[in-house]
Scaffold this active site. Sequence first.
Site, short mmCIF file in Angstrom:
data_model
loop_
_atom_site.label_atom_id
_atom_site.label_comp_id
_atom_site.label_asym_id
_atom_site.label_seq_id
_atom_site.Cartn_x
_atom_site.Cartn_y
_atom_site.Cartn_z
N ARG A 138 -18.46 -28.31 -6.93
CA ARG A 138 -18.06 -29.45 -6.09
C ARG A 138 -19.15 -30.52 -6.02
O ARG A 138 -19.38 -31.13 -4.96
CB ARG A 138 -17.69 -29.00 -4.66
CG ARG A 138 -16.50 -28.07 -4.57
CD ARG A 138 -15.20 -28.79 -4.97
NE ARG A 138 -14.02 -28.02 -4.67
CZ ARG A 138 -13.48 -27.11 -5.50
NH1 ARG A 138 -14.01 -26.90 -6.69
NH2 ARG A 138 -12.40 -26.48 -5.16
N SER A 180 -9.30 -28.37 1.08
CA SER A 180 -10.37 -27.63 1.75
C SER A 180 -11.27 -28.62 2.48
O SER A 180 -11.75 -29.58 1.87
CB SER A 180 -11.24 -26.88 0.74
OG SER A 180 -10.47 -25.95 0.01
N GLU A 225 -16.45 -30.91 2.53
CA GLU A 225 -16.17 -31.27 1.13
C GLU A 225 -15.74 -32.74 1.02
O GLU A 225 -16.25 -33.46 0.16
CB GLU A 225 -15.10 -30.35 0.54
CG GLU A 225 -14.86 -30.66 -0.92
CD GLU A 225 -13.60 -30.01 -1.47
OE1 GLU A 225 -13.65 -28.81 -1.78
OE2 GLU A 225 -12.58 -30.73 -1.63
P1 FAD Z 1 -10.57 -40.32 -3.40
O1 FAD Z 1 -10.31 -39.51 -2.17
O2 FAD Z 1 -9.96 -41.66 -3.48
O3 FAD Z 1 -12.15 -40.45 -3.56
C1 FAD Z 1 -12.98 -39.33 -3.49
C2 FAD Z 1 -14.43 -39.77 -3.78
O4 FAD Z 1 -14.52 -40.27 -5.10
C3 FAD Z 1 -14.90 -40.91 -2.88
O5 FAD Z 1 -16.28 -40.75 -2.66
C4 FAD Z 1 -14.64 -42.15 -3.72
O6 FAD Z 1 -15.51 -43.22 -3.35
C5 FAD Z 1 -14.90 -41.65 -5.12
N1 FAD Z 1 -14.10 -42.30 -6.16
C6 FAD Z 1 -12.76 -42.13 -6.37
N2 FAD Z 1 -12.37 -42.80 -7.47
C7 FAD Z 1 -13.47 -43.40 -7.98
C8 FAD Z 1 -13.72 -44.23 -9.11
N3 FAD Z 1 -12.75 -44.58 -9.97
N4 FAD Z 1 -14.99 -44.66 -9.31
C9 FAD Z 1 -15.99 -44.32 -8.48
N5 FAD Z 1 -15.82 -43.54 -7.38
C10 FAD Z 1 -14.58 -43.09 -7.14
N6 FAD Z 1 -10.09 -30.66 -4.94
C11 FAD Z 1 -10.49 -29.69 -5.81
O7 FAD Z 1 -11.56 -29.81 -6.43
N7 FAD Z 1 -9.71 -28.58 -6.02
C12 FAD Z 1 -8.55 -28.39 -5.39
O8 FAD Z 1 -7.87 -27.38 -5.60
C13 FAD Z 1 -8.10 -29.39 -4.48
N8 FAD Z 1 -6.93 -29.24 -3.81
C14 FAD Z 1 -6.53 -30.18 -2.93
C15 FAD Z 1 -5.31 -30.00 -2.26
C16 FAD Z 1 -4.85 -30.94 -1.36
C17 FAD Z 1 -3.54 -30.72 -0.66
C18 FAD Z 1 -5.63 -32.12 -1.13
C19 FAD Z 1 -5.12 -33.17 -0.18
C20 FAD Z 1 -6.84 -32.31 -1.77
C21 FAD Z 1 -7.30 -31.33 -2.69
N9 FAD Z 1 -8.53 -31.49 -3.38
C22 FAD Z 1 -8.92 -30.53 -4.28
C23 FAD Z 1 -9.38 -32.65 -3.12
C24 FAD Z 1 -8.99 -33.92 -3.92
O9 FAD Z 1 -7.66 -33.88 -4.34
C25 FAD Z 1 -9.89 -34.11 -5.15
O10 FAD Z 1 -11.23 -34.22 -4.75
C26 FAD Z 1 -9.50 -35.36 -5.95
O11 FAD Z 1 -10.26 -35.42 -7.14
C27 FAD Z 1 -9.70 -36.64 -5.16
O12 FAD Z 1 -9.09 -37.68 -5.91
P2 FAD Z 1 -8.78 -39.10 -5.26
O13 FAD Z 1 -8.39 -40.02 -6.34
O14 FAD Z 1 -7.82 -38.94 -4.14
O15 FAD Z 1 -10.23 -39.46 -4.69
N1 EPU Z 2 -9.00 -16.49 3.46
C1 EPU Z 2 -9.04 -16.13 4.79
N2 EPU Z 2 -8.24 -16.84 5.66
C2 EPU Z 2 -7.44 -17.86 5.25
C3 EPU Z 2 -7.40 -18.20 3.90
C4 EPU Z 2 -8.20 -17.52 3.00
O1 EPU Z 2 -9.76 -15.22 5.19
O2 EPU Z 2 -6.76 -18.45 6.12
C5 EPU Z 2 -9.88 -15.78 2.51
C6 EPU Z 2 -9.13 -14.74 1.67
O3 EPU Z 2 -9.91 -13.57 1.63
C7 EPU Z 2 -9.08 -15.35 0.29
C8 EPU Z 2 -10.35 -16.21 0.28
O4 EPU Z 2 -10.46 -16.70 1.62
O5 EPU Z 2 -9.09 -14.39 -0.71
C9 EPU Z 2 -10.29 -17.39 -0.68
O6 EPU Z 2 -9.12 -18.18 -0.40
P1 EPU Z 2 -8.45 -19.08 -1.53
O7 EPU Z 2 -8.17 -18.27 -2.74
O8 EPU Z 2 -7.31 -19.83 -0.91
O9 EPU Z 2 -9.58 -20.06 -1.95
P2 EPU Z 2 -10.54 -20.99 -1.11
O10 EPU Z 2 -11.93 -20.50 -1.34
O11 EPU Z 2 -10.13 -21.15 0.28
C10 EPU Z 2 -10.94 -22.60 -3.13
C11 EPU Z 2 -11.11 -24.06 -3.29
C12 EPU Z 2 -9.75 -24.73 -3.40
C13 EPU Z 2 -9.02 -24.18 -4.62
C14 EPU Z 2 -8.86 -22.68 -4.43
C15 EPU Z 2 -8.25 -22.01 -5.64
C16 EPU Z 2 -13.19 -24.70 -2.24
C17 EPU Z 2 -13.86 -25.32 -1.05
N3 EPU Z 2 -11.86 -24.61 -2.18
O12 EPU Z 2 -10.31 -22.38 -1.87
O13 EPU Z 2 -9.95 -26.13 -3.61
O14 EPU Z 2 -7.76 -24.78 -4.77
O15 EPU Z 2 -10.16 -22.07 -4.21
O16 EPU Z 2 -9.22 -21.98 -6.65
O17 EPU Z 2 -13.87 -24.32 -3.18
C18 EPU Z 2 -10.25 -28.17 -2.42
O18 EPU Z 2 -11.37 -28.22 -2.93
O19 EPU Z 2 -9.81 -29.07 -1.67
C19 EPU Z 2 -9.41 -27.01 -2.69
C20 EPU Z 2 -8.22 -26.85 -2.14
#
Ligand code: FAD
Ligand code: EPU
Length: 338
Positions: free
Chosen positions: A163, A238, A334
Amino acid sequence: MGLNNHVSMKHFNSFAVCADADQLAVLSSAEQLPELLPVLAKHQKRLILGGGSNILLTSDFRGLVVINQLKGIRILEDDTDSVVVEAGAGENWHAFVCWCIENGFHGLENLSLIPGTVGASPIQNIGAYGVEIEDFIESVLAVDLHSNKQVKFQKHDCDFAYRDSIFKHRLDRYIITAVRFRLSRLFSPVLEYSGVKEKLLELQLHPRSVTAQQLSRAICELRRLKLPDPSLIGNAGSFFKNPLVSTRKYLSLKADHPSIPMHRISDTECKISAAWLIDQCGFKGFRIGDAGVYAHHALVLVNYGKASGGQLWQLARTIQDAVENMSGIVLVPEPRIL
Ligand code: FAD
Ligand code: EPU
């Protein structure tokens, strides 16, 4: 390029919190850059955004917001084993993943359904289900706002980590304009993350013969079970990173909490589950007004309607304090807090 004053940001952040920006510009073609750069230079405070799915606005933004909508996908190299594809920063991430799958370009399947844009994918080195984008990035193209020149970051220049990347430490210095990915023509499914094989079997798919489309569908289903859809409930995924701790720290926590989940990074470092820590503190499903912790996942803060960014941030700090009191670990947010 249109420049608008006093714009509501509600539809430009996935938490759907209400906050205004002093000025907002939409960048939809590279030809607009010569007009945009002098405007950006006049503003001390600027914010480059894609889909707004990784930010929390805790107050009005007293500066210029640029929404990056640069589009376009093209194949730059094509050989028997791999391709290099360039995608505009404003391309929707999930749509790009689907396009790659349809064209037989592999690697991104486990990153299906992550909200946001291609341009934001390197910022925090997006990751999910055992895959991180750094494994597929060839280079990142940007405009450096210090020199107004185009720059190219090779993968090794990006300092990718969990991240994290160089861009997270130089926010708003660069406008990322496009990202180049090296993708494989051979599909090698990554199925080790907990729950993936089980989901395939539940869908009556065999892990040994699963196709890229099927794996992507399974990942989407897993995600829909755990994470709220931002178009229905405001959230940014997250809210905290999973903390990296020393093995010694992990062992001392395990003595008090034998069930604590852990992912070993090296002999000396472990990744602890932030969701588990928050869950243990009793916050899952907790709610104050419209600011809450998602009932199906303790790591996701949600806006049930009219929560302000300040209220969500207050809740986040309450959680941070409780987790620190219980474990001695300080959770790091995050999303970008603005
Ligand atoms: P923004 O929110 O618009 O920007 C994020 C950051 O990047 C800001 O600092 C912004 O200034 C900068 N930025 C954006 N675009 C540019 C650009 N073109 N040039 C320079 N700077 C820029 N993230 C994960 O890693 N894994 C996940 O599984 C994951 N699951 C998610 C699930 C949900 C439901 C949600 C809501 C979010 C999740 N995220 C996850 C977080 C998010 O989706 C990612 O970080 C995504 O890459 C953000 O994209 P964005 O275009 O919305 O960025
Ligand atoms: N867990 C709990 N309580 C809960 C949920 C989860 O105790 O309510 C525990 C469980 O033991 C589970 C563990 O947490 O096994 C991990 O949960 P999960 O697999 O959902 O993954 P996470 O660590 O919560 C991360 C990323 C997600 C990504 C998933 C799948 C981060 C901060 N988050 O979540 O990314 O989608 O793994 O790889 O690394 C994001 O970055 O926004 C994001 C959604």
